[in-house]
Enzyme design. Structure first.
Site, PDB file in Angstrom:
ATOM      1  N   GLU A  67      40.606  10.941 -71.427  1.00  0.00           N
ATOM      2  CA  GLU A  67      40.176   9.469 -71.914  1.00  0.00           C
ATOM      3  C   GLU A  67      40.533   9.318 -73.412  1.00  0.00           C
ATOM      4  O   GLU A  67      41.103   7.904 -73.719  1.00  0.00           O
ATOM      5  CB  GLU A  67      38.684   9.241 -71.582  1.00  0.00           C
ATOM      6  N   LYS A 115      45.026  -5.936 -68.109  1.00  0.00           N
ATOM      7  CA  LYS A 115      43.528  -5.580 -67.792  1.00  0.00           C
ATOM      8  C   LYS A 115      43.127  -5.328 -66.207  1.00  0.00           C
ATOM      9  O   LYS A 115      42.657  -4.348 -66.035  1.00  0.00           O
ATOM     10  CB  LYS A 115      42.516  -6.766 -68.241  1.00  0.00           C
ATOM     11  N   ASN A 163      50.429 -15.403 -58.489  1.00  0.00           N
ATOM     12  CA  ASN A 163      50.058 -13.813 -58.914  1.00  0.00           C
ATOM     13  C   ASN A 163      50.478 -12.976 -57.520  1.00  0.00           C
ATOM     14  O   ASN A 163      49.864 -13.325 -56.680  1.00  0.00           O
ATOM     15  CB  ASN A 163      48.505 -13.785 -59.447  1.00  0.00           C
ATOM     16  N   GLY A 164      50.899 -11.861 -57.766  1.00  0.00           N
ATOM     17  CA  GLY A 164      51.231 -10.929 -56.777  1.00  0.00           C
ATOM     18  C   GLY A 164      52.539 -10.583 -56.606  1.00  0.00           C
ATOM     19  O   GLY A 164      53.430 -10.969 -57.695  1.00  0.00           O
ATOM     20  N   CYS A 183      49.092 -11.247 -64.051  1.00  0.00           N
ATOM     21  CA  CYS A 183      49.220 -12.509 -63.895  1.00  0.00           C
ATOM     22  C   CYS A 183      47.946 -13.286 -63.756  1.00  0.00           C
ATOM     23  O   CYS A 183      47.070 -12.874 -63.027  1.00  0.00           O
ATOM     24  CB  CYS A 183      50.246 -13.171 -63.028  1.00  0.00           C
ATOM     25  N   GLU A 196      47.017   3.849 -75.464  1.00  0.00           N
ATOM     26  CA  GLU A 196      46.987   2.441 -74.931  1.00  0.00           C
ATOM     27  C   GLU A 196      47.261   1.445 -75.987  1.00  0.00           C
ATOM     28  O   GLU A 196      47.912   0.604 -76.067  1.00  0.00           O
ATOM     29  CB  GLU A 196      45.779   2.323 -74.180  1.00  0.00           C
ATOM     30  N   LYS A 213      43.168   6.331 -74.567  1.00  0.00           N
ATOM     31  CA  LYS A 213      42.643   5.376 -75.430  1.00  0.00           C
ATOM     32  C   LYS A 213      43.906   5.113 -76.523  1.00  0.00           C
ATOM     33  O   LYS A 213      44.364   4.069 -76.907  1.00  0.00           O
ATOM     34  CB  LYS A 213      41.269   5.338 -76.024  1.00  0.00           C
ATOM     35  N   HIS A 269      49.579  27.645 -71.833  1.00  0.00           N
ATOM     36  CA  HIS A 269      50.337  27.614 -71.045  1.00  0.00           C
ATOM     37  C   HIS A 269      51.474  26.278 -70.958  1.00  0.00           C
ATOM     38  O   HIS A 269      51.938  25.684 -70.116  1.00  0.00           O
ATOM     39  CB  HIS A 269      49.769  27.470 -69.500  1.00  0.00           C
ATOM     40  N   ARG A 283      44.076 -10.569 -69.437  1.00  0.00           N
ATOM     41  CA  ARG A 283      44.479  -9.792 -68.267  1.00  0.00           C
ATOM     42  C   ARG A 283      45.752  -9.330 -68.501  1.00  0.00           C
ATOM     43  O   ARG A 283      46.392  -8.198 -68.034  1.00  0.00           O
ATOM     44  CB  ARG A 283      44.589 -10.743 -67.035  1.00  0.00           C
ATOM     45  N   TRP A 312      53.035 -11.605 -66.007  1.00  0.00           N
ATOM     46  CA  TRP A 312      53.137 -10.348 -66.114  1.00  0.00           C
ATOM     47  C   TRP A 312      54.374  -9.849 -65.439  1.00  0.00           C
ATOM     48  O   TRP A 312      54.233  -9.866 -64.015  1.00  0.00           O
ATOM     49  CB  TRP A 312      51.841  -9.466 -65.860  1.00  0.00           C
TER      50      TRP A 312
HETATM   51  C1  G6P Z   1      44.408  -1.176 -66.219  1.00  0.00           C
HETATM   52  C2  G6P Z   1      43.408  -1.189 -67.224  1.00  0.00           C
HETATM   53  C3  G6P Z   1      42.646  -0.173 -67.646  1.00  0.00           C
HETATM   54  C4  G6P Z   1      41.732   0.295 -66.339  1.00  0.00           C
HETATM   55  C5  G6P Z   1      42.757   0.398 -65.116  1.00  0.00           C
HETATM   56  C6  G6P Z   1      41.800   0.513 -63.945  1.00  0.00           C
HETATM   57  O1  G6P Z   1      45.395  -0.320 -66.385  1.00  0.00           O
HETATM   58  O2  G6P Z   1      44.339  -1.726 -68.568  1.00  0.00           O
HETATM   59  O3  G6P Z   1      41.699  -0.293 -68.746  1.00  0.00           O
HETATM   60  O4  G6P Z   1      41.168   1.392 -66.646  1.00  0.00           O
HETATM   61  O5  G6P Z   1      43.678  -0.925 -65.038  1.00  0.00           O
HETATM   62  O6  G6P Z   1      41.178  -0.713 -63.702  1.00  0.00           O
HETATM   63  P1  G6P Z   1      40.046  -1.130 -62.696  1.00  0.00           P
HETATM   64  O7  G6P Z   1      39.546  -2.494 -62.876  1.00  0.00           O
HETATM   65  O8  G6P Z   1      40.051  -0.715 -61.593  1.00  0.00           O
HETATM   66  O9  G6P Z   1      38.899  -0.312 -63.500  1.00  0.00           O
END
Ligand code: G6P
Length: 610
Positions: free
Chosen positions: A483, A605, A98-99, A2, A490, A487, A506, A27, A74
């Site tokens: 990673e 984000k 927000n929260g 949010c 996501e 990606k 395994h 965000r 959100w």
């Molecule tokens: C969310 C974002 C990711 C990020 C993660 C941790 O899931 O979409 O891209 O890696 O949060 O966020 P931070 O700001 O703590 O790296």
């Protein structure tokens, strides 16, 4: 997650609020809304569509007023709907939040008993009703009611409240969720982060946890939750409004991928000096910086967690320091045993991730020698609350999928482990020199790797119509496989898993068939031979392989196997350099699948709630 924006001015605020909301879109959100006050009347508009739709509504219906609050939501409590979208209004009061209010059910029952009826399923409406109850039914002055209500709630919040009877004053507060106050000339603002306010100001106040702010056009007062006034400091931001434009690129993520050579250069600027690592730019640095450290605990979430996994290999190999890595949402709820002389490291792009912050706060009472954060946002809570702060200097990252923040985190970890390796005499001057030289060549090496862009765009076509994908790596490249998989899932919504190639037998080998592409990160290192055996196991079962190598592999491209050769490089750079083509692969697969690259569905984000 949010976003809130609020303004009190002498000009119309709807354009400022809408611009702020579009700058907070990154965000992640699923609905949005705004509310302004004109002649003691509210105009409140909300939508489950994007901010552009809200702009169109404002244009059509008008949204007059010199005070207003706005929000991107959100969903946490209650589905994304116009009713659940913020602002919420009860009587003369309107609120954005927000929260999460954790004791909302208990408060709601008490308020229902007092005759309150709720239109939405949100915890926010309950918080607003609590303020309203104390102000209107109990007759407390609004600021007193506001503070008392906040003392009654458990959870996290960044909120902005406006009273249509007294629209000259905004009341805001934060606890566990971020907000900044932007200072203008005869106008003042509040937002979840500075990016939202850059078109209107560069002067900011960052209120501490548990702050209430009373804001008018000409004054800003900050209090604690008991309304004792707090001192504030004004900080100038050096970010410019353009830093969050896409420039010549189609998406922020694409821009951020290509910004990596420059970002990596910034990360190492001043940190390599005469063939040694100089960490005097780390906030809190002293002459005996981390001298007695014998153990390291790394805690982070998402992509930052993957950076931590790579860090563990470096801390153990280069500095001989025993290290372990944990997901923050797990760490914060278990009873960890802390060994003597342990350093607690958090890694975070935003510095506001709720679980990472909570883990830091927990660690502060667990007997660690010190806490250090690796973070991209200088004014974030994580930076402010850690003993030491090493900034990644990647510049604003807008795409939800983290790219340049990740590779700059890796570089910080490499610098830190090399530094610790020399302090602890685990690596000699020649080895340190060699690593420093490699780091100095990194920006050029990254640019060279990014030249594979077109090749990866073509490669991505082979993933069209695929629903599952496996990423394999060994040793320090295992976290890079994780990673790469993260990606891809996501942003393209292809289900992808990263695996340590030695674990293939395994379980995951049962999934191999021609419909599940297998991506392998296979740099020229001491594990290449072992990895090739794993690759053969996949080939023998008809799997389709995409192998990122450096040309030294014994494998040949054929109908089953595609080898993508990257330039040779120093092994310490492999984790950083091999990440780049995997980011591009995810990006082009997302384009083919027609997904929203910069704001993928359901993702945020900055995850400011747990
Ligand atoms: C969310 C974002 C990711 C990020 C993660 C941790 O899931 O979409 O891209 O890696 O949060 O966020 P931070 O700001 O703590 O790296």
């Amino acid at each position: 997650m949010c976003g809130i924006v609020a303004a009190v001015a002498q000009r119309q605020v709807a354009p400022i609020l809408l611009e702020g909301l579009s700058r907070l879109e990154y965000r992640g959100y699923d609905s949005c809304g705004l509310c302004t006050v004109n002649q003691h009347e509210f105009t409140c508009l909300k939508t489950v569509e994007k901010v552009t739709a809200l702009k169109a509504m404002v244009q059509k219906q008008g949204c007059p007023g010199t005070t207003g609050i706005a929000h991107t939501r959100w969903a946490t409590h209650g589905e994304p709907s116009v009713t659940n979208a913020h602002p919420h209004i009860i009587g003369d009061l309107a609120l954005v939040h927000n929260g999460i209010i954790e004791n909302f059910a208990e408060l709601k029952n008490a308020l229902i008993a007092e005759g309150y009826e709720f239109k939405s399923q949100t915890d926010t409406e309950v918080l607003l009703a609590e303020i309203h109850f104390l102000a209107v039914k109990k007759g407390l002055p609004l600021k007193t009611a506001f503070a008392k209500a906040l003392r009654n709630v458990k959870g996290s919040y960044a909120i902005a409240l406006v009273d249509r009877k007294n629209p000259e004053t905004l009341l805001c507060a934060r606890q566990g969720s971020p907000f900044v106050i932007g200072l203008g000339i005869e106008e003042n603002f509040v937002a979840s982060d500075v990016l939202a306010l850059l078109p209107v100001t560069h002067r900011f106040i960052y209120p501490e946890e548990g702050s209430i702010a009373e804001i008018t056009v000409s004054s800003v007062k900050v209090f604690d939750l008991n309304l004792n006034e707090r001192k504030t400091e004004i900080c100038e931001s050096d970010l410019d409004a353009e830093s969050i434009s896409k420039g010549k690129y189609r998406h922020f993520m694409q821009k951020e991928i290509f910004e990596q050579p420059q970002a990596l250069e910034h990360t190492s600027l001043g940190r390599i000096c005469d063939g040694t690592v100089d960490l005097s730019s780390v906030r809190g640095f002293t002459a005996d910086f981390l001298k007695n450290i014998e153990n390291i605990k790394i805690v982070a979430c998402g992509t930052s967690y993957h950076a931590g996994l790579v860090g563990k290999y470096w801390f153990e190999e280069l500095a001989g320091i025993s290290s372990s890595v944990e997901i923050a949402s797990e760490y914060r709820y278990r009873k960890a045993v802390v060994k003597p002389h342990s350093l607690f490291i958090t890694i975070s792009q935003s510095g506001e991730t709720a679980d990472t912050l909570a883990s830091l706060r927990l660690a502060q009472n667990q007997g660690y020698e010190a806490s250090l954060c690796i973070c991209n946002v200088a004014a974030s809570s994580l930076v402010r609350e850690s003993d030491y702060a090493m900034l990644t200097r990647a510049g604003a990252e807008i795409g939800v999928a983290s790219t340049k923040a990740f590779t700059t985190q890796l570089l910080c970890l490499l610098l830190l482990s090399t530094y610790l390796g020399t302090v602890q005499k685990k690596i000699n001057d020649t080895q340190c020199n060699e690593i420093c030289n490699a780091i100095s060549e990194l920006p050029n090496a990254a640019s060279e790797v990014l030249e594979c862009d077109h090749r990866i765009a073509l490669l991505a076509e082979r993933f069209a119509g695929k629903h599952h994908c496996l990423f394999l790596g060994r040793g320090i490249m295992y976290p890079i496989a994780l990673e790469g998989a993260l990606k891809l899932k996501e942003i393209s919504y292809i289900h992808a898993e990263g695996y340590a190639a030695g674990e293939l037998k395994h379980g995951p080998i049962a999934l191999i068939d021609e419909n599940m592409p297998v991506v392998v990160v296979a740099p020229d290192n001491e594990l290449l031979g072992k990895l090739e055996s794993n690759i053969e196991e996949v080939r023998a079962r008809g799997g389709k392989l995409f192998v990122f190598s450096q040309g030294k592999t014994n494998l040949k491209s054929d109908s089953q196997t595609e080898i993508i050769a990257l330039p040779a490089s120093n092994p310490v750079l492999h984790p950083i350099l091999f990440t780049l083509p995997l980011q591009l692969l995810a990006y082009y697969c997302a384009l083919i699948n027609g997904t929203d690259v910069d704001q993928p569905r359901n993702l945020a984000k900055s995850v400011t709630v747990e």
